[in-house]
Motif scaffolding. Structure first.
Motif, PDB file in Angstrom:
ATOM      1  N   THR A   1       0.839  -1.192   0.000  1.00  0.00           N
ATOM      2  CA  THR A   1       0.000   0.000   0.000  1.00  0.00           C
ATOM      3  C   THR A   1       0.878   1.246   0.000  1.00  0.00           C
ATOM      4  N   GLU A   2       1.932   1.231   0.790  1.00  0.00           N
ATOM      5  CA  GLU A   2       2.840   2.374   0.850  1.00  0.00           C
ATOM      6  C   GLU A   2       3.506   2.625  -0.497  1.00  0.00           C
ATOM      7  N   GLU A   3       3.955   1.556  -1.165  1.00  0.00           N
ATOM      8  CA  GLU A   3       4.613   1.704  -2.463  1.00  0.00           C
ATOM      9  C   GLU A   3       3.665   2.280  -3.505  1.00  0.00           C
ATOM     10  N   LYS A   4       2.431   1.818  -3.532  1.00  0.00           N
ATOM     11  CA  LYS A   4       1.456   2.325  -4.496  1.00  0.00           C
ATOM     12  C   LYS A   4       1.125   3.790  -4.205  1.00  0.00           C
ATOM     13  N   LEU A   5       1.018   4.142  -2.942  1.00  0.00           N
ATOM     14  CA  LEU A   5       0.739   5.517  -2.551  1.00  0.00           C
ATOM     15  C   LEU A   5       1.905   6.425  -2.952  1.00  0.00           C
ATOM     16  N   LEU A   6       3.125   5.966  -2.717  1.00  0.00           N
ATOM     17  CA  LEU A   6       4.304   6.734  -3.119  1.00  0.00           C
ATOM     18  C   LEU A   6       4.334   6.948  -4.622  1.00  0.00           C
ATOM     19  N   LYS A   7       4.003   5.917  -5.369  1.00  0.00           N
ATOM     20  CA  LYS A   7       4.055   5.996  -6.824  1.00  0.00           C
ATOM     21  C   LYS A   7       3.042   6.993  -7.374  1.00  0.00           C
ATOM     22  N   HIS A   8       1.832   6.999  -6.836  1.00  0.00           N
ATOM     23  CA  HIS A   8       0.773   7.806  -7.442  1.00  0.00           C
ATOM     24  C   HIS A   8       0.499   9.131  -6.736  1.00  0.00           C
ATOM     25  N   LEU A   9       0.660   9.205  -5.428  1.00  0.00           N
ATOM     26  CA  LEU A   9       0.407  10.467  -4.731  1.00  0.00           C
ATOM     27  C   LEU A   9       1.702  11.103  -4.223  1.00  0.00           C
ATOM     28  N   LYS A  10       2.833  10.460  -4.493  1.00  0.00           N
ATOM     29  CA  LYS A  10       4.165  10.972  -4.130  1.00  0.00           C
ATOM     30  C   LYS A  10       4.308  11.237  -2.632  1.00  0.00           C
ATOM     31  N   SER A  11       3.675  10.409  -1.814  1.00  0.00           N
ATOM     32  CA  SER A  11       3.766  10.533  -0.365  1.00  0.00           C
ATOM     33  C   SER A  11       3.630   9.146   0.258  1.00  0.00           C
ATOM     34  N   ALA A  12       4.399   8.896   1.321  1.00  0.00           N
ATOM     35  CA  ALA A  12       4.334   7.594   1.999  1.00  0.00           C
ATOM     36  C   ALA A  12       3.213   7.560   3.024  1.00  0.00           C
ATOM     37  N   THR A  13       2.628   8.727   3.319  1.00  0.00           N
ATOM     38  CA  THR A  13       1.524   8.791   4.273  1.00  0.00           C
ATOM     39  C   THR A  13       0.335   9.483   3.624  1.00  0.00           C
ATOM     40  N   LEU A  14      -0.820   9.317   4.232  1.00  0.00           N
ATOM     41  CA  LEU A  14      -2.033   9.958   3.700  1.00  0.00           C
ATOM     42  C   LEU A  14      -2.637  10.801   4.815  1.00  0.00           C
ATOM     43  N   ASP A  15      -2.697  12.113   4.576  1.00  0.00           N
ATOM     44  CA  ASP A  15      -3.276  13.000   5.579  1.00  0.00           C
ATOM     45  C   ASP A  15      -4.785  13.140   5.360  1.00  0.00           C
ATOM     46  N   GLU A  16      -5.429  13.757   6.309  1.00  0.00           N
ATOM     47  CA  GLU A  16      -6.885  13.872   6.273  1.00  0.00           C
ATOM     48  C   GLU A  16      -7.360  14.737   5.104  1.00  0.00           C
ATOM     49  N   ALA A  17      -6.607  15.789   4.765  1.00  0.00           N
ATOM     50  CA  ALA A  17      -7.001  16.682   3.673  1.00  0.00           C
ATOM     51  C   ALA A  17      -7.037  15.927   2.339  1.00  0.00           C
ATOM     52  N   THR A  18      -6.035  15.113   2.087  1.00  0.00           N
ATOM     53  CA  THR A  18      -6.001  14.333   0.840  1.00  0.00           C
ATOM     54  C   THR A  18      -7.105  13.287   0.837  1.00  0.00           C
ATOM     55  N   TYR A  19      -7.331  12.664   1.977  1.00  0.00           N
ATOM     56  CA  TYR A  19      -8.390  11.666   2.119  1.00  0.00           C
ATOM     57  C   TYR A  19      -9.744  12.285   1.762  1.00  0.00           C
ATOM     58  N   GLN A  20      -9.986  13.505   2.254  1.00  0.00           N
ATOM     59  CA  GLN A  20     -11.246  14.189   1.963  1.00  0.00           C
ATOM     60  C   GLN A  20     -11.287  14.702   0.522  1.00  0.00           C
ATOM     61  N   LYS A  21     -10.152  15.159   0.005  1.00  0.00           N
ATOM     62  CA  LYS A  21     -10.088  15.696  -1.361  1.00  0.00           C
ATOM     63  C   LYS A  21     -10.556  14.664  -2.383  1.00  0.00           C
ATOM     64  N   TYR A  22     -10.114  13.426  -2.229  1.00  0.00           N
ATOM     65  CA  TYR A  22     -10.487  12.370  -3.166  1.00  0.00           C
ATOM     66  C   TYR A  22     -11.743  11.612  -2.736  1.00  0.00           C
ATOM     67  N   GLN A  23     -12.412  12.104  -1.708  1.00  0.00           N
ATOM     68  CA  GLN A  23     -13.683  11.558  -1.243  1.00  0.00           C
ATOM     69  C   GLN A  23     -13.609  10.052  -0.961  1.00  0.00           C
ATOM     70  N   MET A  24     -12.547   9.641  -0.308  1.00  0.00           N
ATOM     71  CA  MET A  24     -12.357   8.220  -0.023  1.00  0.00           C
ATOM     72  C   MET A  24     -13.335   7.695   1.013  1.00  0.00           C
ATOM     73  N   ASP A  25     -13.964   8.589   1.782  1.00  0.00           N
ATOM     74  CA  ASP A  25     -14.917   8.152   2.801  1.00  0.00           C
ATOM     75  C   ASP A  25     -16.294   7.857   2.208  1.00  0.00           C
ATOM     76  N   ARG A  26     -16.508   8.237   0.958  1.00  0.00           N
ATOM     77  CA  ARG A  26     -17.799   8.001   0.313  1.00  0.00           C
ATOM     78  C   ARG A  26     -17.813   6.627  -0.360  1.00  0.00           C
ATOM     79  N   PRO A  27     -19.000   6.142  -0.725  1.00  0.00           N
ATOM     80  CA  PRO A  27     -19.072   4.881  -1.474  1.00  0.00           C
ATOM     81  C   PRO A  27     -18.305   4.995  -2.795  1.00  0.00           C
ATOM     82  N   VAL A  28     -17.849   3.881  -3.304  1.00  0.00           N
ATOM     83  CA  VAL A  28     -17.005   3.856  -4.493  1.00  0.00           C
ATOM     84  C   VAL A  28     -17.641   4.588  -5.671  1.00  0.00           C
TER      85      VAL A  28
END
Length: 162
Positions: free
Chosen positions: A128-155
């Motif tokens: 998961t970390e490698e895929k996140l690094l590859k596509h979002l250029k970060s090893a961690t995911l902050d709350e702002a990015t989580y909300q930006k891409y609406q990951m809390d909503r249904p697919v």
């Protein structure tokens, strides 16, 4: 070409490929010899041994660190990752070791948008970390990015980033 000629030709080609792979393997095996160890040479008379002289022999007794020896300032410096406590379940930022529903939603989002083929386990692992690094250029995911891409909503309601 007849069927017999095709079979003979393909057999010869397969044999040559096999011999090439075997030669490559044996060559790599000889190059990876441990310095200071003895090994049989490939072109000298049988039974003769050669010592690889790239580095001094390995002394197993010397490998243990001397407890009295002082550490250099570079060795004493502690990195930020070493100080950080283990992540708590479902707490931002999501990072290696995080677990929970948010990590699961992140993995589903990676699968949907970037073709991630890992197991959706709800555990932030190395894949998961490698895929996140590859596509979002970060090893961690902050709350702002989580909300930006609406990951809390249904697919079907999430933003597609492609």
């Amino acid at each position: 070409m007849t069927k017999k000629q095709i079979l003979i030709t393909s057999g010869v080609v397969a044999g040559l490929i096999g011999l090439g792979a075997l030669a490559y393997y044996l060559n790599r095996k000889n190059q990876m010899a441990i310095p200071g160890q003895t090994r049989k040479p490939t072109s000298e008379k049988p039974g003769a041994k050669t010592i690889v002289k790239d580095a001094p022999p390995i002394n197993p007794k010397k490998q243990k660190a001397d407890p009295v020896q002082e550490k250099s300032p570079a060795q004493q410096q502690v990195t930020k990752e070493q100080v950080q406590p283990a992540p708590k379940a479902d707490e931002f930022p999501l990072r290696l070791g995080s677990k929970g529903k948010r990590v699961e939603r992140l993995q589903v989002w990676l699968m949907r948008n970037y073709g991630w083929t890992g197991k959706v386990s709800g555990e932030f692992d190395k894949a998961t970390e490698e895929k996140l690094l590859k596509h979002l250029k970060s090893a961690t995911l902050d709350e702002a990015t989580y909300q930006k891409y609406q990951m809390d909503r249904p697919v079907y309601e999430q933003l597609n980033t492609r």
